[in-house]
Design a protein around this motif. Structure first.
Motif, PDB file in Angstrom:
ATOM      1  N   SER A   1      13.082  13.317 -13.644  1.00  0.00           N
ATOM      2  CA  SER A   1      13.816  14.288 -14.466  1.00  0.00           C
ATOM      3  C   SER A   1      14.289  13.653 -15.763  1.00  0.00           C
ATOM      4  N   LYS A   2      14.645  12.385 -15.698  1.00  0.00           N
ATOM      5  CA  LYS A   2      15.072  11.664 -16.900  1.00  0.00           C
ATOM      6  C   LYS A   2      13.927  11.599 -17.908  1.00  0.00           C
ATOM      7  N   HIS A   3      12.717  11.301 -17.447  1.00  0.00           N
ATOM      8  CA  HIS A   3      11.570  11.239 -18.348  1.00  0.00           C
ATOM      9  C   HIS A   3      11.232  12.628 -18.897  1.00  0.00           C
ATOM     10  N   ALA A   4      11.414  13.660 -18.080  1.00  0.00           N
ATOM     11  CA  ALA A   4      11.169  15.021 -18.558  1.00  0.00           C
ATOM     12  C   ALA A   4      12.160  15.395 -19.655  1.00  0.00           C
ATOM     13  N   LEU A   5      13.405  15.005 -19.488  1.00  0.00           N
ATOM     14  CA  LEU A   5      14.413  15.272 -20.518  1.00  0.00           C
ATOM     15  C   LEU A   5      14.094  14.509 -21.798  1.00  0.00           C
ATOM     16  N   ILE A   6      13.678  13.261 -21.646  1.00  0.00           N
ATOM     17  CA  ILE A   6      13.272  12.474 -22.815  1.00  0.00           C
ATOM     18  C   ILE A   6      12.082  13.146 -23.509  1.00  0.00           C
ATOM     19  N   GLY A   7      11.141  13.664 -22.727  1.00  0.00           N
ATOM     20  CA  GLY A   7       9.986  14.363 -23.294  1.00  0.00           C
ATOM     21  C   GLY A   7      10.379  15.607 -24.060  1.00  0.00           C
ATOM     22  N   PHE A   8      11.343  16.357 -23.525  1.00  0.00           N
ATOM     23  CA  PHE A   8      11.806  17.548 -24.228  1.00  0.00           C
ATOM     24  C   PHE A   8      12.431  17.174 -25.564  1.00  0.00           C
ATOM     25  N   VAL A   9      13.315  16.186 -25.557  1.00  0.00           N
ATOM     26  CA  VAL A   9      13.962  15.747 -26.800  1.00  0.00           C
ATOM     27  C   VAL A   9      12.918  15.197 -27.773  1.00  0.00           C
ATOM     28  N   ALA A  10      11.945  14.466 -27.247  1.00  0.00           N
ATOM     29  CA  ALA A  10      10.888  13.914 -28.106  1.00  0.00           C
ATOM     30  C   ALA A  10      10.072  15.011 -28.768  1.00  0.00           C
ATOM     31  N   SER A  11       9.916  16.147 -28.101  1.00  0.00           N
ATOM     32  CA  SER A  11       9.132  17.233 -28.688  1.00  0.00           C
ATOM     33  C   SER A  11       9.855  17.905 -29.853  1.00  0.00           C
ATOM     34  N   LEU A  12      11.128  17.620 -30.011  1.00  0.00           N
ATOM     35  CA  LEU A  12      11.909  18.191 -31.109  1.00  0.00           C
ATOM     36  C   LEU A  12      11.905  17.317 -32.355  1.00  0.00           C
ATOM     37  N   VAL A  13      11.470  16.069 -32.208  1.00  0.00           N
ATOM     38  CA  VAL A  13      11.565  15.075 -33.277  1.00  0.00           C
ATOM     39  C   VAL A  13      10.163  14.762 -33.820  1.00  0.00           C
ATOM     40  N   PRO A  14      10.000  14.710 -35.143  1.00  0.00           N
ATOM     41  CA  PRO A  14       8.694  14.310 -35.670  1.00  0.00           C
ATOM     42  C   PRO A  14       8.273  12.943 -35.128  1.00  0.00           C
ATOM     43  N   PHE A  15       7.046  12.820 -34.731  1.00  0.00           N
ATOM     44  CA  PHE A  15       6.445  11.630 -34.132  1.00  0.00           C
ATOM     45  C   PHE A  15       6.954  11.352 -32.716  1.00  0.00           C
ATOM     46  N   GLY A  16       7.892  12.135 -32.227  1.00  0.00           N
ATOM     47  CA  GLY A  16       8.456  11.914 -30.899  1.00  0.00           C
ATOM     48  C   GLY A  16       7.445  12.088 -29.786  1.00  0.00           C
ATOM     49  N   SER A  17       6.570  13.064 -29.907  1.00  0.00           N
ATOM     50  CA  SER A  17       5.560  13.295 -28.867  1.00  0.00           C
ATOM     51  C   SER A  17       4.588  12.131 -28.759  1.00  0.00           C
ATOM     52  N   TYR A  18       4.281  11.516 -29.883  1.00  0.00           N
ATOM     53  CA  TYR A  18       3.378  10.362 -29.868  1.00  0.00           C
ATOM     54  C   TYR A  18       4.028   9.184 -29.146  1.00  0.00           C
ATOM     55  N   VAL A  19       5.286   8.941 -29.462  1.00  0.00           N
ATOM     56  CA  VAL A  19       6.011   7.836 -28.832  1.00  0.00           C
ATOM     57  C   VAL A  19       6.187   8.110 -27.343  1.00  0.00           C
ATOM     58  N   PHE A  20       6.514   9.345 -26.989  1.00  0.00           N
ATOM     59  CA  PHE A  20       6.675   9.716 -25.589  1.00  0.00           C
ATOM     60  C   PHE A  20       5.387   9.493 -24.807  1.00  0.00           C
ATOM     61  N   LYS A  21       4.272   9.888 -25.388  1.00  0.00           N
ATOM     62  CA  LYS A  21       2.989   9.677 -24.718  1.00  0.00           C
ATOM     63  C   LYS A  21       2.704   8.184 -24.547  1.00  0.00           C
ATOM     64  N   ALA A  22       2.911   7.420 -25.577  1.00  0.00           N
ATOM     65  CA  ALA A  22       2.592   5.997 -25.538  1.00  0.00           C
ATOM     66  C   ALA A  22       3.513   5.225 -24.604  1.00  0.00           C
ATOM     67  N   LYS A  23       4.802   5.525 -24.629  1.00  0.00           N
ATOM     68  CA  LYS A  23       5.769   4.735 -23.871  1.00  0.00           C
ATOM     69  C   LYS A  23       5.957   5.213 -22.433  1.00  0.00           C
ATOM     70  N   ILE A  24       5.865   6.528 -22.202  1.00  0.00           N
ATOM     71  CA  ILE A  24       6.201   7.054 -20.882  1.00  0.00           C
ATOM     72  C   ILE A  24       5.007   7.667 -20.159  1.00  0.00           C
ATOM     73  N   LEU A  25       4.277   8.568 -20.828  1.00  0.00           N
ATOM     74  CA  LEU A  25       3.193   9.250 -20.127  1.00  0.00           C
ATOM     75  C   LEU A  25       2.057   8.310 -19.713  1.00  0.00           C
ATOM     76  N   ASN A  26       1.817   7.279 -20.470  1.00  0.00           N
ATOM     77  CA  ASN A  26       0.738   6.367 -20.118  1.00  0.00           C
ATOM     78  C   ASN A  26       1.058   5.533 -18.877  1.00  0.00           C
ATOM     79  N   LYS A  27       2.306   5.561 -18.411  1.00  0.00           N
ATOM     80  CA  LYS A  27       2.681   4.858 -17.185  1.00  0.00           C
ATOM     81  C   LYS A  27       2.275   5.633 -15.933  1.00  0.00           C
ATOM     82  N   TYR A  28       2.079   6.951 -16.075  1.00  0.00           N
ATOM     83  CA  TYR A  28       1.737   7.787 -14.916  1.00  0.00           C
ATOM     84  C   TYR A  28       0.248   7.946 -14.775  1.00  0.00           C
TER      85      TYR A  28
END
Length: 91
Positions: free
Chosen positions: A64-91
Motif C-alpha cells: 500500500s505504501k508503494h501504491a501511495l507513492i505511485g499515486f503521488v508520483a503520477s501527479l508530479v512531472p517525471f514522477g512516473s518514470y522515477v516510480f517505474k525505475a525505483k519501485i516497479l522494476n523490483k516486482y
C-alpha cells in the motif's frame, strides 16, 4: 505488472506533453486545440494507471505504501518514470 510499467511510461509522457507543450502553446500562441486533444488522453491514462496500481496491490503484492507513492508520483512531472525505475522494476 508489465502493463502497469507500460502505462506508467505513457502516463508520464502524456503529462510532460500536456505541461511542457500543449499548455504553453495554449497560453503563449493562443492554440487551445492541443490541450483539448492531449488533456483527455492524459486524463484517461492517469485514471487507468491508478486503477492498475490499485489492482496490483491485491494481485501482485505491491504494498500500500508503494501504491501511495505511485499515486503521488503520477501527479508530479517525471514522477512516473522515477516510480517505474525505483519501485516497479523490483516486482
Amino acid at each position: 505488472m508489465k502493463m502497469l510499467r507500460f502505462i506508467s511510461i505513457l502516463e508520464g509522457t502524456s503529462l510532460l506533453l500536456l505541461l511542457f507543450i500543449a499548455v504553453p502553446l495554449k497560453r503563449l500562441m493562443d492554440m487551445p486545440e492541443y490541450v483539448s486533444i492531449i488533456g483527455p488522453i492524459h486524463g484517461g491514462l492517469f485514471i487507468l494507471f491508478n486503477i492498475l496500481l490499485m489492482l496490483s496491490v491485491s494481485r501482485y503484492g505491491v504494498s500500500s505504501k508503494h501504491a501511495l507513492i505511485g499515486f503521488v508520483a503520477s501527479l508530479v512531472p517525471f514522477g512516473s518514470y522515477v516510480f517505474k525505475a525505483k519501485i516497479l522494476n523490483k516486482y
